[in-house]
Design a protein around this motif. Structure first.
Motif: not given
Ligand code: 13P
Ligand code: SF4
Length: 322
Positions: A34, A36, A50-51, A73-74, A124, A138-139, A208, A279
């Motif tokens: 990810h 992050y 991203d997710s 969770f991912m 999430n 997802t976002s 975000h 993360m």
């Molecule tokens: P995205 O990867 O959908 O931008 O979400 C960010 C996030 O907080 C993942 O935990």
């Protein structure tokens, strides 16, 4: 963030990058990361996203082993969409405040209070909560998912109240919100974003949707991590204040070396609260050990996996529609 090497690696002389590359080949493994993740991990990944992009990449992977550098969770999603693969997580303690604050039994009780409920859960959340959900989002696809729900249903949204509130505003659909939030995004301070804007009047704020409403109201662009990365590449500003986990700035700088990216400021100047503590539990050392020992492995009860897969597959299918 400066990574502290695990004690057994201090002064070991092991070339971790080379060892990880060798083991990936030997195990026929793919490393998904990810945005992050620490920049070192992003640089060794086979795929960064991203997710949503990570879920899609996991689904189509034909590697024997999926090593997931993200949070729990991912990795669960990877197992749900591609169950015949061995899914490894560098650190099983890499949770998420949103997932942890939304237990399935309470979600079941919450749903039972409404007539004709339709539960959309942000990705999430745990596999157990996904199994209780009608649709996952997802976002990056949340608006589309909300708009796909028939208007005669009572919409419930869990677990992120900030994303939920933002979606109500964007779609005009009313929704009951679960009272959860992200411990990273809720630390971005409106006061300090405004101070930074004053100091850099030409800078644009990108945020975000997990951020709180007053920060979103100050933003020029709101989107998922991938959408933010995309935006800074096509936009013509020179400077950006980035209100999300600071790991994304690594890719922003790579994509736009001539632009300036300022990490969104948390309330306290002395903390690194714009880094997700979950993360950042992942390290190259843990990635090496996971590949070497094929553990920790994420496993899941098959009945739960099948129930959780329904709303995820629905999301993946809807995401592909124009
Ligand atoms: P995205 O990867 O959908 O931008 O979400 C960010 C996030 O907080 C993942 O935990
Ligand atoms: Fe969860 Fe927030 Fe970390 Fe994302 S940044 S994994 S939402 S705690």
């Amino acid at each position: 963030m400066q990574l502290t090497p695990l004690p057994q690696f201090q002064g070991s002389g092991l070339d971790l990058d080379a060892e990880i590359a060798r083991l990936k080949k030997e195990r026929n493994a793919v490393l998904l990361a990810h945005y992050y993740q620490d920049s070192e991990i992003q640089d060794m990944a086979d795929f960064i996203g991203d997710s949503l992009q990570l879920a899609q990449a996991a689904k189509k992977s034909d590697a024997d082993v999926i090593l997931f550098a993200g949070v729990h969770f991912m990795a669960e999603v990877a197992k749900i969409v591609n169950p015949s693969r061995t899914v490894l997580v560098p650190d099983m303690k890499a949770g998420c405040s949103l997932a942890d604050g939304c237990p399935a039994p309470q979600v079941r009780a919450w749903k039972a209070r409404y007539e004709r409920p339709f539960l959309i859960s942000y990705i999430n959340c745990s596999a157990e909560v996904k199994a209780e959900s009608d649709l996952i989002c997802t976002s990056s696809n949340a608006e589309k998912m909300v708009m796909s729900v028939p208007s005669d249903r009572t919409l419930l949204f869990a677990p992120d109240k900030n994303l939920g509130r933002y979606l109500i505003k964007k779609t005009g659909r009313s929704m009951e919100l679960w009272p959860g939030s992200c411990i990273v995004h809720e630390t971005f301070s409106l006061k300090r974003v405004v101070e930074l804007k004053r100091k850099h009047p030409d800078a644009k704020v990108v945020a975000h949707p997990e951020c709180e409403e007053p920060v979103l109201d100050e933003s020029d662009f709101i989107g998922s991590t991938a959408a933010l990365l995309n935006f800074v590449q096509r936009d013509d500003a020179q400077t950006y204040i980035v209100a999300t986990e600071s790991g994304i700035i690594h890719q922003m700088k790579k994509a736009c070396p001539d632009k300036t990216f300022i990490a969104g400021p948390p309330e306290s100047e002395s903390c690194s609260c714009n880094e997700c503590p979950f993360m950042r539990l992942n390290t190259p050392e843990k990635i090496y050990l996971a590949l070497r020992d094929l553990t920790p492995e994420l496993t899941m009860d098959e009945e739960l996996r099948q129930r959780a897969s329904l709303p995820i597959e629905r999301m993946l299918e809807l995401s592909q529609k124009p």
